[in-house]
Design a protein around this motif. Structure first.
Motif, PDB file in Angstrom:
ATOM      1  N   THR A 105      -3.077  -8.992 -12.889  1.00 40.20           N
ATOM      2  CA  THR A 105      -2.393  -8.176 -11.887  1.00 40.20           C
ATOM      3  C   THR A 105      -2.573  -8.848 -10.538  1.00 40.20           C
ATOM      4  OG1 THR A 105      -4.345  -6.851 -11.359  1.00 40.20           O
ATOM      5  CG2 THR A 105      -2.925  -6.060 -13.163  1.00 40.20           C
ATOM      6  N   LYS A 106      -1.763  -8.433  -9.566  1.00 38.26           N
ATOM      7  CA  LYS A 106      -1.881  -9.026  -8.232  1.00 38.26           C
ATOM      8  C   LYS A 106      -3.242  -8.720  -7.619  1.00 38.26           C
ATOM      9  CE  LYS A 106       2.953  -9.383  -7.011  1.00 38.26           C
ATOM     10  NZ  LYS A 106       4.016  -9.025  -6.069  1.00 38.26           N
ATOM     11  N   LYS A 107      -3.767  -7.533  -7.892  1.00 41.63           N
ATOM     12  CA  LYS A 107      -5.077  -7.167  -7.346  1.00 41.63           C
ATOM     13  C   LYS A 107      -6.159  -8.063  -7.941  1.00 41.63           C
ATOM     14  CE  LYS A 107      -8.178  -3.338  -6.475  1.00 41.63           C
ATOM     15  NZ  LYS A 107      -8.413  -1.910  -6.543  1.00 41.63           N
ATOM     16  N   GLN A 108      -6.103  -8.292  -9.261  1.00 40.54           N
ATOM     17  CA  GLN A 108      -7.099  -9.153  -9.907  1.00 40.54           C
ATOM     18  C   GLN A 108      -6.981 -10.591  -9.417  1.00 40.54           C
ATOM     19  OE1 GLN A 108      -5.856  -8.306 -13.933  1.00 40.54           O
ATOM     20  NE2 GLN A 108      -7.664  -7.031 -14.332  1.00 40.54           N
ATOM     21  N   SER A 109      -5.744 -11.079  -9.286  1.00 37.65           N
ATOM     22  CA  SER A 109      -5.578 -12.463  -8.829  1.00 37.65           C
ATOM     23  C   SER A 109      -5.977 -12.607  -7.363  1.00 37.65           C
ATOM     24  CB  SER A 109      -4.160 -12.968  -9.070  1.00 37.65           C
ATOM     25  OG  SER A 109      -3.212 -12.145  -8.484  1.00 37.65           O
TER      26      SER A 109
END
Length: 124
Positions: A52-56
């Motif tokens: 996800t964008k948050k994880q990346s």
């Protein structure tokens, strides 16, 4: 008050309409900029890894924090396929102050140096 026109002023050549300057081209949104921002980097990592964008964003921030910490600690950081970041000492030197031409002493310091990997350099 009476205004009279003389023959000379009556036959004055008509002024040509001023050529309109071409309208300034509108700044088109840059599809491809020469610089990749952190948000774009996060999006690219998310697309490539499936995170996800948050994880990346967390992964990219963590990587940057580790790199900055290592450089602040005086260590070199090797990035395979990209190059090596290292800390180099600079010697004290004499410089010239712009505008006044006054000679000034510049103290010794440190700078971050980047050496491009030969594989990347060969592919540019």
């Amino acid at each position: 008050m009476l205004l009279t026109m003389t023959k000379k002023s009556a036959k004055a050549p008509a002024k040509k309409p001023a050529a309109k300057a071409a309208p300034a081209p509108k700044a088109a949104p840059k599809a491809e900029s020469s610089k990749v921002a952190k948000t774009q980097l996060v999006e690219m990592v998310a697309d490539k890894t499936g995170l996800t964008k948050k994880q990346s964003e967390e992964a990219v921030s963590a990587m940057l924090d580790v790199i900055v910490g290592a450089i602040k600690g005086g260590q070199s950081v090797g990035l395979p396929g990209l190059g090596t970041l290292s800390v180099k000492a600079t010697a004290a030197r004499t410089g010239v102050r712009p505008g006044t031409s006054e000679k000034i002493q510049i103290p010794a310091g440190k700078k971050v140096a980047f050496k491009v990997a030969s594989t990347l350099k060969g592919n540019l």
